[in-house]
Design an enzyme around this catalytic site. Structure first.
Site, short mmCIF file in Angstrom:
data_model
loop_
_atom_site.label_atom_id
_atom_site.label_comp_id
_atom_site.label_asym_id
_atom_site.label_seq_id
_atom_site.Cartn_x
_atom_site.Cartn_y
_atom_site.Cartn_z
CE LYS A 232 34.39 63.84 34.83
NZ LYS A 232 34.77 62.76 33.89
CG ASP A 237 40.15 63.59 33.49
OD1 ASP A 237 41.08 63.21 34.23
OD2 ASP A 237 39.34 62.82 32.94
CE LYS A 244 41.49 62.06 30.39
NZ LYS A 244 40.81 60.82 29.98
CG ASP A 255 36.22 65.62 32.55
OD1 ASP A 255 35.26 65.17 31.89
OD2 ASP A 255 36.92 64.92 33.29
CG ASP A 314 41.71 59.08 32.77
OD1 ASP A 314 41.22 60.19 33.10
OD2 ASP A 314 41.94 58.77 31.58
CD GLU A 316 38.14 62.09 36.07
OE1 GLU A 316 38.71 61.08 35.61
OE2 GLU A 316 37.45 62.84 35.37
NE ARG A 318 34.10 55.27 36.21
CZ ARG A 318 34.25 54.31 35.30
NH1 ARG A 318 34.23 53.04 35.65
NH2 ARG A 318 34.42 54.62 34.04
N1 BES Z 1 36.66 62.76 31.24
C1 BES Z 1 36.91 61.46 30.78
C2 BES Z 1 35.92 61.00 29.71
C3 BES Z 1 36.02 61.68 28.38
C4 BES Z 1 36.80 61.14 27.38
C5 BES Z 1 35.29 62.81 28.10
C6 BES Z 1 36.85 61.72 26.14
C7 BES Z 1 35.36 63.41 26.86
C8 BES Z 1 36.13 62.88 25.87
C9 BES Z 1 36.84 60.47 31.93
O1 BES Z 1 37.19 60.93 33.17
C10 BES Z 1 37.77 59.36 31.61
O2 BES Z 1 38.95 59.59 31.65
N2 BES Z 1 37.24 58.19 31.33
C11 BES Z 1 38.01 57.06 31.01
C12 BES Z 1 37.43 55.91 31.78
C13 BES Z 1 38.31 54.70 31.82
C14 BES Z 1 39.55 54.99 32.62
C15 BES Z 1 37.54 53.58 32.42
C16 BES Z 1 37.92 56.82 29.52
O3 BES Z 1 36.86 57.06 28.94
O4 BES Z 1 38.93 56.45 28.92
ZN ZN Z 2 36.98 62.95 33.46
MG MG Z 3 39.28 60.70 33.53
#
Ligand code: BES
Ligand code: ZN
Ligand code: MG
Length: 456
Positions: A232, A237, A244, A255, A314, A316, A318
């Site tokens: 990734k 992000d 966020k 990220d 968010d 993204e 996946r």
């Molecule tokens: N990059 C984030 C995941 C992340 C969160 C990495 C905290 C490191 C620390 C990812 O893209 C994300 O935003 N995931 C969301 C998924 C949700 C929208 C289903 C999350 O974890 O809140």
């Molecule tokens: Zn992310």
């Molecule tokens: Mg995200």
């Protein structure tokens, strides 16, 4: 502090640092406190007290080395054989100290102008008789920690200095020196022709072009077997329209770490030259907002043909990985796919910053990665794939899949199920490093060493 580059076979002028354990004949006035160093400067020698000898193992040696490189108040030459115990042979000492010291001594990106806290002391190794075995362990450790540091430096670099185009360019340039790797950088036009519309959807809000970097190594041309690593590479992000909140946006420069890690693994492979076939794919863009950024409720067709309703911009990671995995399965003919990603905040809730979460579609795949992690002393924990976790995402009215499970439960597992949809049934391992990659703003980069070990 300089990085360790060699093992010296004779004494230099630094104070000789020896280990001393409970019950050993101790010199007078020795402080018997764990990890405490007592110096006898007239004799140019110092002792570090390490408690029960039978309990001093690899982790202790590694932690000690990291701490010493950060905090030692004087230069030392380490008397390596004195650290050997029942649990730790000389190869273990060399491996742990090399990795520990070079991890801490490495100066990664910073623009500090007046608060720079660098340890100006030096550490060196002393070992009178070096066998070929020990030398090989040392050389391998140097390559592994060097690869890890390469990825750590990219990870910690701020997003205003590392956008998608810059990241791809750094890899293309740096990898020119490895003549046994083939590097290809796909730009927007080629990505469009391939139909990687999930990746492109994330890129819609960006002022920078998306990049897919493919790095190939063929160590066994007569074999059909090939592992493809997919990383990734979200250079920042923001969440996109599913924005966020400020506090959660911090640290999202990291990220792109999965993509830096797969590149780092290829770097080590180029030097260790295993007789295996390994390729890497970096899926690179940022995730931000502009007038035409991807809107929640949008539907896109993936490279695989499966359609996805983006109910959360968010989620993204996946999306970009889905196209990367499918590319690996179909264009690179992977027989095993491994992705690595800072994918879900939920994995941090599940395993903390201690264990990396691993999903594997076969026992063999799990055993292989567990074995490698054990050798490299990294902590991983197996997580479940299960149809139950995809039920919500399969409930879209307008597409094959939604990209986000809003049940609020087991978010890391539903993410894994989403990704599996794009593996074309190839054997698959998914690594969620969102908990272990960066801790308290610092780049830790778990799994670099394990993924290299797996490729040998
Ligand atoms: N990059 C984030 C995941 C992340 C969160 C990495 C905290 C490191 C620390 C990812 O893209 C994300 O935003 N995931 C969301 C998924 C949700 C929208 C289903 C999350 O974890 O809140
Ligand atoms: Zn992310
Ligand atoms: Mg995200």
């Amino acid at each position: 502090m300089e990085l360790i580059k060699e093992i010296e076979t004779s004494r230099n002028s630094s104070v000789l640092l020896k280990a001393i354990f409970e019950g050993d004949d101790a010199p007078t006035l020795l402080v018997k406190k764990q990890s405490q160093i007592t110096e006898y400067l007239k004799e140019n020698v110092a002792y570090v007290y390490l408690g029960k000898k039978s309990e001093f193992g690899y982790k202790d040696a590694y932690e000690f080395a990291r701490d010493l490189a950060e905090n030692c108040a004087r230069s030392y030459q380490l008397d390596l054989t004195t650290f050997v115990t029942e649990k730790l042979c000389i190869k273990g000492v060399v491996d742990a100290f090399t990795k520990g010291i070079n991890f801490s001594a490495f100066q990664y990106y910073n623009l500090k102008t007046f608060t720079k806290r660098v340890n100006e002391n030096s550490l060196s190794f002393y070992l009178e008789n070096i066998s070929q075995d020990v030398l090989n362990v040392f050389k391998k450790a140097l390559i592994l920690v060097d690869a890890q540091n390469f990825a750590r430096n990219l990870g910690v670099t701020p997003p205003n200095e590392l956008n998608s185009e810059q990241l791809a360019e750094i890899i293309r340039k740096d990898f020119k020196k490895y003549h046994n790797l083939k590097v290809k950088v796909l730009e927007r036009k080629q990505i469009e022709l391939l139909g990687m519309d999930l990746l492109l959807s994330v890129n819609k809000g960006s002022v920078y072009e998306p990049r897919v970097v493919i790095i190939e190594y063929k160590g066994n041309p007569s074999s059909q077997e090939k592992t493809v690593l997919v990383g990734k590479g979200i250079t920042f992000d923001s969440g996109g329209y599913s924005l966020k909140p400020p506090k959660f946006m911090l640290g999202m420069k990291y990220d792109m770490s999965g993509s830096a890690i797969v590149a780092a693994v290829m770097k080590a492979i180029a030097q260790l030259k295993p007789n295996k076939n390994v390729s890497a794919i970096m899926c690179i863009t940022d995730n931000r907002i502009n007038g035409d950024a991807s809107l929640p409720d949008s539907v896109y067709t993936s490279m695989s043909g499966k359609t996805v309703e983006v109910n959360n911009t968010d989620a993204e990671g996946r999306l970009v990985l889905a196209d990367g995995l499918y590319y690996g399965a179909t264009k690179l003919h992977a027989t095993r796919l491994i992705d690595i990603a800072t994918l879900t905040g939920a994995i941090l809730r599940t395993l903390g910053d201690t264990y990396t979460g691993i999903w594997a579609t076969s026992e063999k795949a799990w055993e292989d990665i567990k074995k490698a992690a054990d050798i490299q002393e990294e902590l991983i924990w197996r997580m479940p794939f299960d149809k139950e976790y995809e039920a919500f995402m399969k409930g879209s009215v307008v597409a094959d899949l939604k990209n986000t499970d809003y049940t609020g439960n087991a978010g890391s597992c539903s993410a894994a199920m989403f990704l599996r949809e794009f593996t074309n049934n190839v054997e698959y391992i998914h690594c969620d490093i969102a908990g272990t990659n960066d801790i308290d703003e610092k780049p830790m980069f778990a799994m670099v060493k394990t993924l290299i070990e797996m490729s040998l």
